[in-house]
Enzyme design. Structure first.
Site, mmCIF file in Angstrom:
data_model
loop_
_atom_site.group_PDB
_atom_site.id
_atom_site.type_symbol
_atom_site.label_atom_id
_atom_site.label_comp_id
_atom_site.label_asym_id
_atom_site.label_seq_id
_atom_site.Cartn_x
_atom_site.Cartn_y
_atom_site.Cartn_z
ATOM 1 C CB SER A 14 -0.996 0.149 1.325
ATOM 2 O OG SER A 14 -1.880 -1.093 1.215
ATOM 3 N NE ARG A 37 1.047 4.375 9.346
ATOM 4 C CZ ARG A 37 1.336 3.209 9.269
ATOM 5 N NH1 ARG A 37 0.280 2.264 9.170
ATOM 6 N NH2 ARG A 37 2.621 2.548 9.250
ATOM 7 C CG HIS A 40 -2.010 3.034 4.681
ATOM 8 N ND1 HIS A 40 -2.319 2.417 6.030
ATOM 9 C CD2 HIS A 40 -1.913 1.999 3.941
ATOM 10 C CE1 HIS A 40 -2.457 1.176 6.002
ATOM 11 N NE2 HIS A 40 -1.926 0.812 4.792
#
Length: 207
Positions: A14, A37, A40
């Protein structure tokens, strides 16, 4: 066509895709793990522009966590999403006072939000705290007021409430305060974003 990816490799893949999709976008290397992050967690690349960092906010947040500070959140969802194993190894705990019956009773009696009362409760904790706000703009307003009264000195404020009423304004209050902060400008955010930012800091310590 579906990719064949082993379960243990899904997160790594990812982040590879995120890097590929960012293309030539240049991120500050200190802020990059936090921004990626959040992307994501949300699949929303607008956070490249929306996330605003005060000077050395990431470094100050990591330093506070390494020193064993606690984290205060405004939702049980954010509390659930924060990696408490890493935080616990550092000597920290996560607090969320929103569901406490006495907080609800006081908020009703005073005609204010539970978030405001929760932040007042957090100001009485006897150790440094990082504040991760993903839902309630009134939590940010309360933090701003408590700091102005010298009743609260956060190690870091993560200001990412989502919504429409006073959301933009409350974030701008924090950005104007002399406090380390990471803020998602505009209406976007959420408890998942607040937890993701906390985890981005914790994972940098744990790696």
């Amino acid at each position: 066509m579906l990719e064949t990816v082993k379960p243990a490799d899904i997160e790594r893949r990812s982040f590879e895709i995120i890097t590929e999709l960012l293309g030539d976008t240049v991120l500050d290397p200190v802020q990059e793990p936090v921004i990626k992050r959040v992307i994501h967690t949300t699949a929303d690349f607008s956070y490249v522009e929306n996330l605003v960092f005060s000077d050395h906010a990431v470094e100050k947040g990591i330093e506070a966590l390494k020193s064993g500070c606690d984290i205060v959140t405004d939702t049980q969802m954010a509390k659930a999403g924060i990696n408490k194993t890493i935080l616990g190894r550092l000597g920290g705990h996560v607090h969320c006072f929103m569901a406490d019956p006495d907080v609800a009773a006081e908020a009703k009696q005073r005609g204010v939000t539970r978030a405001m009362v929760s932040m007042e409760r957090a100001a009485k904790l006897d150790k440094p705290c990082l504040f991760a706000i993903g839902n309630a703009p009134t939590a940010l307003v309360s933090i701003h007021e408590l700091m102005g009264e010298e009743k609260l000195h956060p190690a870091l404020v993560i200001g990412v409430p989502v919504g429409f009423v006073n959301v933009v304004e409350s974030k701008e209050l924090i950005l104007g305060d002399p406090v380390p902060c990471i803020v998602a400008r505009g209406r976007k955010g959420g408890s998942n974003v607040a937890a993701a930012i906390c985890n981005a800091l914790l994972y940098q310590i744990a790696r």
